[in-house]
Design an enzyme around this catalytic site. Structure first.
Site, PDB file in Angstrom:
ATOM      1  N   CYS A  39      -8.431  -2.567  -3.733  1.00 40.62           N
ATOM      2  CA  CYS A  39      -7.345  -1.906  -4.465  1.00 40.62           C
ATOM      3  C   CYS A  39      -7.485  -2.035  -5.970  1.00 40.62           C
ATOM      4  O   CYS A  39      -6.899  -1.241  -6.714  1.00 40.62           O
ATOM      5  CB  CYS A  39      -5.994  -2.452  -4.011  1.00 40.62           C
ATOM      6  SG  CYS A  39      -5.766  -4.215  -4.293  1.00 40.62           S
ATOM      7  N   GLU A  47       3.038  -4.057  -2.801  1.00 44.09           N
ATOM      8  CA  GLU A  47       1.727  -4.101  -3.457  1.00 44.09           C
ATOM      9  C   GLU A  47       0.956  -2.878  -2.981  1.00 44.09           C
ATOM     10  O   GLU A  47       0.443  -2.843  -1.858  1.00 44.09           O
ATOM     11  CB  GLU A  47       0.986  -5.394  -3.106  1.00 44.09           C
ATOM     12  CG  GLU A  47       1.686  -6.657  -3.586  1.00 44.09           C
ATOM     13  CD  GLU A  47       1.819  -6.723  -5.094  1.00 44.09           C
ATOM     14  OE1 GLU A  47       1.041  -6.056  -5.802  1.00 44.09           O
ATOM     15  OE2 GLU A  47       2.713  -7.445  -5.572  1.00 44.09           O
TER      16      GLU A  47
END
Length: 465
Positions: free
Chosen positions: A249, A215
């Protein structure tokens, strides 16, 4: 690192695997029991977790609960509600020529899983994959980020007190510890962090053929066209950008505004920032801080690459950088090429969407893409352009908190997905038991082969294969 500690870290996966082999794959009830123990930790130690998040990131209590603790509680509730359905054995039968084929399919845990967490949401991004790992029936070693030390030490204390080593265990340490762990014989590695570090993790795992879920980050574009402009839309965008001091993010990285509403958007951004954090955001109790000194310097460098429309102030001793809006940025500047991951919002005018998409200003490999518009054609065009696992229309951030939506990257933003059922699937593999019941035997399938049998094979292939 002392040899005894080195040996301990290296042998952790094997200890967990041995226990799984001894007891067998955990039942659904056992998995729920473990998840509820984790839930109790989050509820009972909420104040300590909130204090640790404030120590590491200056994170307001409201953001700590809403974006870290509440998201995890909701995920646990959702998984516990659906695990029986997801983890049931599925059977099917198929009639073939000469036999009946019976299939039984069941998900199985990988075994011992390594989870390496990130510092920007150090509770949520460390424990969310752990929920998936438990749901999949695995044991888990957890390595929190050393850049959020207060959270890391607290997680080590509270998890290692409650869970046996063979189920869950937290290991703290720096990059050397993480590197050592990635060379240990884990059955699966889950990493959240930068693309650069993610490549190193993947390279190391590849040497052992260990599957990896990455990720990573990306420059999530946010488009605001004239049909989507409103005070409410700008308010959402500003909130999504500056929550956690921009260290998210999936934050809108760069805002592209249709030229016809460009000036109105800049004015509205200033109004919203003033409403959110006041004229002196450093004194606001609702605004966070930059996590590390190195990242602080990187974000300051971004500020110097354009005209500061609003903000721009900073205090290194306090790790404070004001919410900043940049305009007049030269093409090719690093602030337009690299993920910002901080409280700096470049606002770029554009004339029409087709020219914007063909101009190469938007990176397609992002964790998500945002568009504020009511024009279905424009939304569809943007959706086709982006190479990301989600596209968000007229909202930001919220989709990442939903257990109904798989969260993950594509290309440069990573690979693999989790949250909800996607997490259960990511941390388990499907095993199929095949059994055949013969009612006729056909010797023609064995050598020596004949032309007659070849003709029969071509005629009956759908019933044979």
């Amino acid at each position: 690192m002392p040899d005894n500690e080195n040996h301990f870290l290296k042998t952790l996966p094997e200890k967990q695997r041995e226990e799984l082999l001894r007891q067998g794959s955990p039942s659904n009830e056992m998995r729920k029991k473990q998840l509820l123990k984790l839930k109790n930790i989050l509820v009972e130690r909420e104040k300590e977790l909130t204090d640790a998040l404030y120590s590491d990131l200056g994170k307001p209590a409201f953001e700590s609960f809403s974006s870290e603790i509440a998201v995890l509680l909701n995920e646990i509730d959702y998984v516990c509600k659906h695990i029986n359905k997801w983890n049931r054995t599925r059977g099917s039968r198929y009639l073939k020529l000469g036999y009946i084929e019976s299939l039984r399919k069941k998900r199985h845990p990988y075994g011992s899983v390594l989870v390496i967490g990130s510092w920007n949401y150090p509770v949520q991004l460390t424990l969310m994959p752990v929920i998936g790992a438990i749901a999949g029936g695995n044991s888990c070693i957890i390595k929190p980020s050393e850049y959020a030390p207060a959270v890391a030490e607290l997680l080590k204390e509270i998890i290692n007190q409650v869970f046996p080593l063979e189920q869950l265990h937290v290991v703290t340490g720096d990059a050397q510890t993480a590197s050592l762990l990635t060379t240990a014989p884990f059955d699966l590695i889950f990493f959240t962090g930068s693309g650069q570090t993610g490549k190193r993790v993947a390279d190391q795992a590849a040497k052992q053929l260990t599957p990896v879920i990455l990720e990573l980050g990306g420059k999530n574009p946010c488009i605001l066209d004239e049909t989507g402009f409103s005070a409410a839309a700008v308010k959402d965008i500003v909130w999504g950008k500056f929550i956690n001091a921009g260290q998210t993010c999936i934050a809108p990285d760069t805002l592209f505004v249709q030229r016809s509403v460009y000036e109105k958007t800049l004015a509205e951004i200033y109004t919203v920032l003033s409403d959110f954090y006041g004229e002196q955001p450093q004194t606001s109790k609702d605004y966070g801080r930059i996590c590390t000194e190195a990242h602080f310097q990187k974000v300051i460098n971004f500020i110097e690459q354009g005209t500061v429309q609003y903000g721009g102030a900073y205090d290194q001793a306090d790790r404070f950088i004001a919410p900043t809006v940049l305009t007049d940025i030269q093409p090719g500047s690093s602030v337009l090429e690299e993920e910002i991951f901080g409280p700096v919002l470049p606002v770029i005018p554009y004339t029409d969407l087709n020219s914007l998409l063909s101009g190469g200003s938007l990176q397609r490999d992002a964790l998500t893409g945002y568009i504020f518009s009511t024009d279905k054609h424009q939304i569809g065009r943007f959706n086709e352009y982006m190479r990301s696992s989600t596209i968000s229309v007229n909202q930001v951030i919220h989709h990442a908190a939903s257990p109904h939506i798989a969260f993950g990257g594509v290309g440069q933003s990573g690979y693999g997905a989790y949250h909800g059922k996607a997490g259960f699937l990511a941390f388990s593999y499907e095993k199929t038991s095949v059994r055949t019941y013969h009612y006729l035997r056909f010797p023609g399938k064995f050598p020596p082969y004949s032309e007659r049998n070849m003709k029969a094979l071509k005629k009956l292939r759908k019933r044979i294969l």
